[in-house]
Design a protein around this motif. Structure first.
Motif, short mmCIF file in Angstrom:
data_model
loop_
_atom_site.label_atom_id
_atom_site.label_comp_id
_atom_site.label_asym_id
_atom_site.label_seq_id
_atom_site.Cartn_x
_atom_site.Cartn_y
_atom_site.Cartn_z
N TRP A 134 0.81 -1.21 0.00
CA TRP A 134 0.00 0.00 0.00
C TRP A 134 0.84 1.27 0.00
CZ3 TRP A 134 -4.57 -1.27 -1.45
CH2 TRP A 134 -5.11 -2.50 -1.08
N HIS A 135 2.16 1.12 -0.12
CA HIS A 135 3.08 2.27 -0.21
C HIS A 135 2.94 3.19 1.00
CE1 HIS A 135 3.85 1.05 -4.34
NE2 HIS A 135 2.55 0.96 -4.52
N LEU A 136 2.93 2.57 2.18
CA LEU A 136 2.82 3.31 3.43
C LEU A 136 4.00 2.96 4.34
CD1 LEU A 136 -0.97 2.72 4.18
CD2 LEU A 136 0.06 4.86 3.38
N TRP A 167 0.59 6.07 10.43
CA TRP A 167 0.88 5.73 9.04
C TRP A 167 1.08 7.00 8.24
CZ3 TRP A 167 2.13 1.01 7.60
CH2 TRP A 167 1.62 -0.10 8.29
N ARG A 219 2.54 8.29 4.03
CA ARG A 219 2.95 7.82 2.71
C ARG A 219 4.42 7.42 2.73
NH1 ARG A 219 1.32 12.68 -1.10
NH2 ARG A 219 1.91 13.80 0.80
N ASP A 220 4.74 6.33 2.07
CA ASP A 220 6.11 5.82 2.06
C ASP A 220 6.96 6.67 1.13
OD1 ASP A 220 8.40 4.37 2.19
OD2 ASP A 220 7.60 2.55 1.28
N HIS A 221 8.00 7.28 1.69
CA HIS A 221 8.95 8.08 0.91
C HIS A 221 10.26 7.34 0.66
CE1 HIS A 221 6.80 12.04 1.01
NE2 HIS A 221 6.17 11.43 1.99
#
Length: 362
Positions: free
Chosen positions: A254-256, A267, A269-271
């Motif tokens: 989920w790109h988190l 949670w 957003r995944d950077h």
């Protein structure tokens, strides 16, 4: 005041001009980044110029990590103060190339006192490919990077930065900020950073001094000071807290990323930061809601137990600002007064907060 005093920056200045007065008495950390924050005309730059010796405040006192730069008997002129100064507009010699500008800065310091080499400054600001270029041919972002490198090349014991991003557009600001963060991480040089931009302060500062009307109206560690309900300068939509956190896990599907702080996890957003990397998270009061019981069946990912600390009327009569504590960490929530009344919020009450958005600060 004498050289045996404990480390830190001690600044006491009083100035009076027609229509403006500066009156500050500050003890600041001798390491990390201290932001001088406030609206235009609040006295930030005047204070910085006094510290630099560009303004002479008779009777003023200044010591930097025990070294007296000004008191009743001493006034070191600017060129005798071991400092670097970065202005809004990089003050480079346009007829010289980048290499010559950097060497000019380094020549201010005797060889025995050089703690930062030209190679270090060039590498940190990533300007090696610019060394042979005339400064008149540099972009705004390149000029500012060269200006920072030249200030570093003086091996300063104190680095002063006067709104170094103010003349840059948003894209160039985002280009420069990572270099400023590297400066924070890689060099043990205390920095005084003037800004009126809350996002810059949230990203850069460890300590903050809030200026208004020529006075320091609040000062302290960034997280605690921003969480004060009585913060004299109202930040409006930018009201919120900044928390130190660490990447606890990443959800590739989920790109988190799960960020852990003193009191819980949120949670974001995944950077792409690896697990274990430290970073900051910024949580704005407008993105926090409060419930008396856990809420389910909602799109909001972050729900945490909290305790009400206090509340205060906000700028608009329909709103109230609530201070909470999540574990050891402070949090602010902006609610309507009607909602706060309906929830019967009171200090010490246990509640649940929902956080709609969390900004990861790299």
């Amino acid at each position: 005041m004498n050289s045996s005093q404990s480390s830190g920056i001690r600044a006491c200045f009083a100035l009076n001009y027609p229509g403006f007065a500066l009156d500050v008495d500050l003890d600041l950390p001798g390491r990390g980044v201290t932001a001088l924050f406030g609206h235009s005309g609040s006295g930030k730059t005047t204070l910085l110029r006094c510290i630099a010796g560009l303004e002479h405040a008779p009777g003023g006192r200044l010591s930097v990590n025990g070294d007296v730069w000004q008191d009743a008997a001493v006034f070191r002129p600017t060129h005798q103060r071991p400092l670097g100064y970065v202005f809004q507009e990089a003050s480079l010699f346009p007829h010289l190339d980048v290499q010559a500008n950097l060497e000019y800065g380094q020549r201010r310091v005797p060889a025995a006192g050089r703690r930062v080499s030209l190679d270090q400054a060039v590498a940190m600001l990533d300007i090696g490919h610019l060394l042979g270029r005339k400064c008149a041919r540099l972009s705004g972002g390149e000029r500012q990077r060269v200006g920072i490198a030249r200030a570093l090349a003086t091996s300063p014991r104190l680095l002063l930065m006067d709104e170094p991003l103010a003349a840059l557009d948003h894209e160039l600001k985002q280009e420069i900020l990572p270099y400023l963060e590297r400066l924070h991480d890689e060099f043990d040089i205390p920095v005084l950073y003037v800004s009126h931009a809350p996002d810059e302060v949230a990203r850069m500062a460890d300590h903050i001094v809030v200026m208004e009307g020529g006075r320091a109206v609040a000062a302290g560690p960034l997280t605690d000071t921003l969480a004060r309900l009585d913060l004299p300068i109202k930040l409006g939509e930018d009201t919120g807290v900044v928390l130190d956190a660490v990447v606890a896990e990443r959800d590739a599907e989920w790109h988190l990323a799960h960020m852990e702080f003193a009191g819980g996890r949120v949670w974001v957003r995944d950077h792409g930061l690896p697990v274990g990397r430290r970073a900051r998270v910024r949580i704005l009061a407008r993105d926090v809601s409060v419930a008396r019981v856990p809420v389910t069946g909602t799109s909001i990912l972050n729900t945490l137990p909290a305790v009400v600390v206090d509340s205060i009327d906000d700028a608009h009569p329909a709103l109230t600002l609530v201070k909470l504590r999540v574990g050891e960490s402070p949090l602010l929530a902006r609610l309507t007064r009607r909602s706060a009344h309906s929830l019967e919020l009171a200090p010490g009450q246990r509640v649940y907060v929902q956080i709609k958005a969390v900004a990861l600060i790299g």
